[in-house]
Design a protein around this motif. Structure first.
Motif, PDB file in Angstrom:
ATOM      1  N   TYR A 187      25.153   3.585 -49.195  1.00 34.03           N
ATOM      2  CA  TYR A 187      24.072   2.760 -48.632  1.00 34.03           C
ATOM      3  C   TYR A 187      24.642   1.626 -47.784  1.00 34.03           C
ATOM      4  O   TYR A 187      24.216   1.405 -46.654  1.00 34.03           O
ATOM      5  N   GLU A 188      25.615   0.908 -48.320  1.00 26.34           N
ATOM      6  CA  GLU A 188      26.241  -0.188 -47.587  1.00 26.34           C
ATOM      7  C   GLU A 188      26.931   0.328 -46.316  1.00 26.34           C
ATOM      8  O   GLU A 188      26.842  -0.294 -45.264  1.00 26.34           O
ATOM      9  N   ASN A 189      27.606   1.442 -46.434  1.00 30.16           N
ATOM     10  CA  ASN A 189      28.329   2.000 -45.299  1.00 30.16           C
ATOM     11  C   ASN A 189      27.373   2.454 -44.191  1.00 30.16           C
ATOM     12  O   ASN A 189      27.608   2.184 -43.014  1.00 30.16           O
ATOM     13  N   ILE A 190      26.294   3.131 -44.559  1.00 33.84           N
ATOM     14  CA  ILE A 190      25.329   3.600 -43.559  1.00 33.84           C
ATOM     15  C   ILE A 190      24.609   2.425 -42.905  1.00 33.84           C
ATOM     16  O   ILE A 190      24.354   2.438 -41.696  1.00 33.84           O
ATOM     17  N   CYS A 191      24.289   1.394 -43.688  1.00 31.47           N
ATOM     18  CA  CYS A 191      23.681   0.200 -43.089  1.00 31.47           C
ATOM     19  C   CYS A 191      24.646  -0.470 -42.115  1.00 31.47           C
ATOM     20  O   CYS A 191      24.226  -1.015 -41.098  1.00 31.47           O
ATOM     21  N   GLY A 192      25.920  -0.423 -42.414  1.00 22.96           N
ATOM     22  CA  GLY A 192      26.916  -0.969 -41.491  1.00 22.96           C
ATOM     23  C   GLY A 192      27.023  -0.158 -40.214  1.00 22.96           C
ATOM     24  O   GLY A 192      27.179  -0.704 -39.127  1.00 22.96           O
ATOM     25  N   ILE A 193      26.915   1.157 -40.339  1.00 26.00           N
ATOM     26  CA  ILE A 193      26.989   2.020 -39.157  1.00 26.00           C
ATOM     27  C   ILE A 193      25.781   1.801 -38.254  1.00 26.00           C
ATOM     28  O   ILE A 193      25.902   1.694 -37.032  1.00 26.00           O
ATOM     29  N   THR A 194      24.599   1.721 -38.869  1.00 28.88           N
ATOM     30  CA  THR A 194      23.365   1.572 -38.080  1.00 28.88           C
ATOM     31  C   THR A 194      23.056   0.123 -37.742  1.00 28.88           C
ATOM     32  O   THR A 194      22.103  -0.148 -37.006  1.00 28.88           O
ATOM     33  N   GLU A 195      23.833  -0.800 -38.283  1.00 24.47           N
ATOM     34  CA  GLU A 195      23.666  -2.234 -38.059  1.00 24.47           C
ATOM     35  C   GLU A 195      22.270  -2.722 -38.437  1.00 24.47           C
ATOM     36  O   GLU A 195      21.623  -3.470 -37.716  1.00 24.47           O
ATOM     37  N   THR A 196      21.797  -2.283 -39.587  1.00 27.43           N
ATOM     38  CA  THR A 196      20.500  -2.722 -40.086  1.00 27.43           C
ATOM     39  C   THR A 196      20.703  -3.720 -41.213  1.00 27.43           C
ATOM     40  O   THR A 196      21.679  -3.635 -41.961  1.00 27.43           O
ATOM     41  N   PRO A 197      19.790  -4.671 -41.369  1.00 24.35           N
ATOM     42  CA  PRO A 197      19.894  -5.609 -42.489  1.00 24.35           C
ATOM     43  C   PRO A 197      19.732  -4.862 -43.813  1.00 24.35           C
ATOM     44  O   PRO A 197      18.964  -3.897 -43.898  1.00 24.35           O
ATOM     45  N   HIS A 198      20.432  -5.311 -44.816  1.00 21.14           N
ATOM     46  CA  HIS A 198      20.369  -4.625 -46.101  1.00 21.14           C
ATOM     47  C   HIS A 198      20.584  -5.614 -47.238  1.00 21.14           C
ATOM     48  O   HIS A 198      21.018  -6.740 -47.041  1.00 21.14           O
TER      49      HIS A 198
END
Length: 94
Positions: free
Chosen positions: A42-53
């Motif tokens: 989850y953290e990695n995908i949010c980092g790739i898509t640059e979305t707040p998490h």
């Protein structure tokens, strides 16, 4: 494509890790291992898509009182302004 590769690698890591976890209590260990890998994905995908998490600090910030954080921010801001001998042009709205 990056997301698909990331999910594939995390799936492979989970399968490999489950084969290594054996013996008494292995189901619980697999569950915790899976939860940790899901959180990392989850953290990695949010980092790739640059979305707040949400992260671990979010839970801490939500559990404490807002007033305490505002006092700390105000104190640090005022100390910073004193050190630089500058005046903030706008008030800090908290």
């Amino acid at each position: 494509m990056k997301i698909a590769i990331t999910l594939l690698l995390y799936t492979l890591a989970f399968v490999w890790g489950c084969t290594r976890l054996r013996g008494e209590g292995s189901k619980l260990h697999r569950l915790w291992f899976g939860c940790i890998l899901v959180w990392c994905a989850y953290e990695n995908i949010c980092g790739i898509t640059e979305t707040p998490h949400f992260n671990m600090a979010t839970l801490y910030l939500l559990s404490t009182r807002r007033q305490v954080h505002y006092q700390v921010v105000r104190r640090l801001t005022s100390e910073l302004c004193k050190k630089r001998n500058r005046y903030l042009p706008c008030k800090l709205r908290l």
